[in-house]
Design an enzyme around this catalytic site. Sequence first.
Site, PDB file in Angstrom:
ATOM      1  CB  ILE A 110     -57.896  40.077   1.216  1.00 42.01           C
ATOM      2  CG1 ILE A 110     -59.007  40.288   0.227  1.00 42.01           C
ATOM      3  CG2 ILE A 110     -58.251  40.995   2.246  1.00 42.01           C
ATOM      4  CD1 ILE A 110     -60.875  39.454   0.313  1.00 42.01           C
ATOM      5  CB  CYS A 111     -58.009  43.068  -1.948  1.00 37.12           C
ATOM      6  SG  CYS A 111     -58.124  44.683  -2.895  1.00 37.12           S
TER       7      CYS A 111
END
Length: 177
Positions: A110-111
């Site tokens: 994620i991210c």
Amino acid sequence: MIVTGDAGESYEALYAVHRFREAGWRTTVAAPSIRRLNLVMHDFEPGWDTYIERPGYGLESEVSFDQINVNDYDAILILGGRAPEYLRNDRRLLDVVREFDAKEKWIFAICHGIQILTASGLTKGKRITCYEHVRFEAEQAGGTFIDQQAVRDGRLVTGQTWQSHPEFYREIFSCLA
């Protein structure tokens, strides 16, 4: 296995640990060394062109990268924040991520976590998403950016930011079912 380090995104880390435990999964937090990690919070402020960073909660790591036995885990989750900026240079971690891939295990990021996947060579030819300001890096490593909160390509699931948690974790738990 949940991967982070100092300057990892606090909300992403605590949400991951709590969400997996809530669903009955055993979690292990992995970092360069075993100790209390200093996490951060990223948010946006009026008048700033990019996010700001504040100190966040702490989190205990339970295993260091050189102690990981990939056979003990069903999946690896690589969190964002600023930690991936330096973790992508840790050869021990890159080898672990590549081993998860070679053993056909689930890989979630994620991210800014995409930075570790790009350094591991795992995004080439893959449909991915990530924080918008690391999109260029992901595309340069051969990934195809998809502007969605969560994207699955085979055994790889990526999410944009902590604001993507509902879509990201819905996809993760669908994969693990």
